[in-house]
Design a protein around this motif. Sequence first.
Motif, PDB file in Angstrom:
ATOM      1  N   GLU A 264      -6.357  18.897   7.606  1.00  0.00           N
ATOM      2  CA  GLU A 264      -5.342  17.848   7.524  1.00  0.00           C
ATOM      3  C   GLU A 264      -3.963  18.434   7.301  1.00  0.00           C
ATOM      4  O   GLU A 264      -3.816  19.479   6.692  1.00  0.00           O
ATOM      5  N   ASN A 265      -2.980  17.708   7.820  1.00  0.00           N
ATOM      6  CA  ASN A 265      -1.576  18.068   7.608  1.00  0.00           C
ATOM      7  C   ASN A 265      -1.033  17.449   6.340  1.00  0.00           C
ATOM      8  O   ASN A 265      -0.186  18.046   5.672  1.00  0.00           O
ATOM      9  N   LEU A 266      -1.501  16.247   6.032  1.00  0.00           N
ATOM     10  CA  LEU A 266      -1.037  15.555   4.829  1.00  0.00           C
ATOM     11  C   LEU A 266      -2.231  15.142   3.995  1.00  0.00           C
ATOM     12  O   LEU A 266      -3.108  14.411   4.472  1.00  0.00           O
ATOM     13  N   THR A 267      -2.278  15.631   2.766  1.00  0.00           N
ATOM     14  CA  THR A 267      -3.286  15.190   1.809  1.00  0.00           C
ATOM     15  C   THR A 267      -2.602  14.145   0.950  1.00  0.00           C
ATOM     16  O   THR A 267      -1.560  14.412   0.347  1.00  0.00           O
ATOM     17  N   VAL A 268      -3.171  12.941   0.934  1.00  0.00           N
ATOM     18  CA  VAL A 268      -2.528  11.769   0.346  1.00  0.00           C
ATOM     19  C   VAL A 268      -3.344  11.248  -0.831  1.00  0.00           C
ATOM     20  O   VAL A 268      -4.574  11.178  -0.751  1.00  0.00           O
ATOM     21  N   GLN A 269      -2.658  10.879  -1.896  1.00  0.00           N
ATOM     22  CA  GLN A 269      -3.318  10.301  -3.067  1.00  0.00           C
ATOM     23  C   GLN A 269      -2.818   8.887  -3.283  1.00  0.00           C
ATOM     24  O   GLN A 269      -1.632   8.601  -3.094  1.00  0.00           O
ATOM     25  N   GLY A 270      -3.739   7.996  -3.664  1.00  0.00           N
ATOM     26  CA  GLY A 270      -3.337   6.650  -4.071  1.00  0.00           C
ATOM     27  C   GLY A 270      -3.436   5.585  -2.991  1.00  0.00           C
ATOM     28  O   GLY A 270      -3.101   4.437  -3.248  1.00  0.00           O
ATOM     29  N   ILE A 271      -3.884   5.947  -1.803  1.00  0.00           N
ATOM     30  CA  ILE A 271      -4.077   4.962  -0.734  1.00  0.00           C
ATOM     31  C   ILE A 271      -5.563   4.871  -0.440  1.00  0.00           C
ATOM     32  O   ILE A 271      -6.231   5.893  -0.251  1.00  0.00           O
ATOM     33  N   ASP A 272      -6.084   3.654  -0.411  1.00  0.00           N
ATOM     34  CA  ASP A 272      -7.496   3.433  -0.097  1.00  0.00           C
ATOM     35  C   ASP A 272      -7.683   3.563   1.415  1.00  0.00           C
ATOM     36  O   ASP A 272      -7.298   2.670   2.173  1.00  0.00           O
ATOM     37  N   PHE A 273      -8.243   4.672   1.851  1.00  0.00           N
ATOM     38  CA  PHE A 273      -8.418   4.911   3.285  1.00  0.00           C
ATOM     39  C   PHE A 273      -9.401   3.932   3.926  1.00  0.00           C
ATOM     40  O   PHE A 273      -9.417   3.797   5.142  1.00  0.00           O
ATOM     41  N   ARG A 274     -10.216   3.229   3.137  1.00  0.00           N
ATOM     42  CA  ARG A 274     -11.106   2.209   3.711  1.00  0.00           C
ATOM     43  C   ARG A 274     -10.286   1.037   4.270  1.00  0.00           C
ATOM     44  O   ARG A 274     -10.774   0.268   5.083  1.00  0.00           O
TER      45      ARG A 274
ATOM     46  N   ILE B  42       4.405   7.989   0.384  1.00  0.00           N
ATOM     47  CA  ILE B  42       3.962   7.497   1.686  1.00  0.00           C
ATOM     48  C   ILE B  42       3.629   6.028   1.476  1.00  0.00           C
ATOM     49  O   ILE B  42       2.854   5.683   0.565  1.00  0.00           O
ATOM     50  N   ALA B  43       4.271   5.158   2.275  1.00  0.00           N
ATOM     51  CA  ALA B  43       4.115   3.720   2.041  1.00  0.00           C
ATOM     52  C   ALA B  43       4.008   2.965   3.346  1.00  0.00           C
ATOM     53  O   ALA B  43       4.698   3.289   4.328  1.00  0.00           O
ATOM     54  N   LEU B  44       3.159   1.967   3.347  1.00  0.00           N
ATOM     55  CA  LEU B  44       2.982   1.090   4.499  1.00  0.00           C
ATOM     56  C   LEU B  44       4.290   0.340   4.738  1.00  0.00           C
ATOM     57  O   LEU B  44       4.844  -0.260   3.820  1.00  0.00           O
ATOM     58  N   VAL B  45       4.773   0.383   5.980  1.00  0.00           N
ATOM     59  CA  VAL B  45       5.999  -0.347   6.316  1.00  0.00           C
ATOM     60  C   VAL B  45       5.747  -1.436   7.350  1.00  0.00           C
ATOM     61  O   VAL B  45       6.573  -2.325   7.524  1.00  0.00           O
TER      62      VAL B  45
ATOM     63  N   MET C 174       0.856  -1.165   0.000  1.00  0.00           N
ATOM     64  CA  MET C 174       0.000   0.000   0.000  1.00  0.00           C
ATOM     65  C   MET C 174       0.904   1.231   0.000  1.00  0.00           C
ATOM     66  O   MET C 174       1.670   1.442   0.924  1.00  0.00           O
ATOM     67  N   ALA C 175       0.811   2.020  -1.068  1.00  0.00           N
ATOM     68  CA  ALA C 175       1.641   3.212  -1.171  1.00  0.00           C
ATOM     69  C   ALA C 175       0.905   4.281  -1.962  1.00  0.00           C
ATOM     70  O   ALA C 175       0.029   3.990  -2.769  1.00  0.00           O
ATOM     71  N   GLY C 176       1.286   5.512  -1.700  1.00  0.00           N
ATOM     72  CA  GLY C 176       0.702   6.644  -2.396  1.00  0.00           C
ATOM     73  C   GLY C 176       1.681   7.801  -2.395  1.00  0.00           C
ATOM     74  O   GLY C 176       2.871   7.629  -2.131  1.00  0.00           O
TER      75      GLY C 176
END
Length: 165
Positions: free
Chosen positions: A73-83, A158-161, A1-3
């Motif tokens: 928000e502090n970070l607006t993120v694209q490409g990650i499914d928030f669900r 931003i990527a899941l680690v 999961m990354a965006g």
Amino acid sequence: MAGQIIQVSISKGGVPKLAIQEAWAGPLGLDGDVQRNLKYHGGPRKAILLISLEDLEGLQAEGFAVSPGALGENLTVQGIDFRQLREGQRFRAGDAVLELTQLRQPCKTLEVYNSGEPGKIQRAVYQKDGIPGSAKWARCGFYASVVQPGRICTGAIIALVDQKV
């Protein structure tokens, strides 16, 4: 999961938060960012608020005048499914590592986007008995703590680690 981080935002309190190119993320959030009501916002467990660009675009399609930074928000993120987001997940955001701590509940500050219909945006982004994965899950964002301080900039990955154990 990354965006990708589309916008890094701070304010002197309230909404909207305004775009900056980069910021240092420390234990209490982004340098230069201020929360007006520390009873409900800020602190180590709510250091940074993340919101999905796709969710903002969905709100725009529903008639809300929102854009990156509008919901605080502090970070607006694209490409990650928030669900798919869950407490305990850790993400590398630029040089920092963030751990998701809790769903954000909408507050009265967001009333400015209601166009005269009290509670309208709150109903659009949040359901009290939210079910993980449901249509409104994390639509109002997710708070995170800063596990590893570091620089975060617009355009960073931003990527899941680490998955929740």
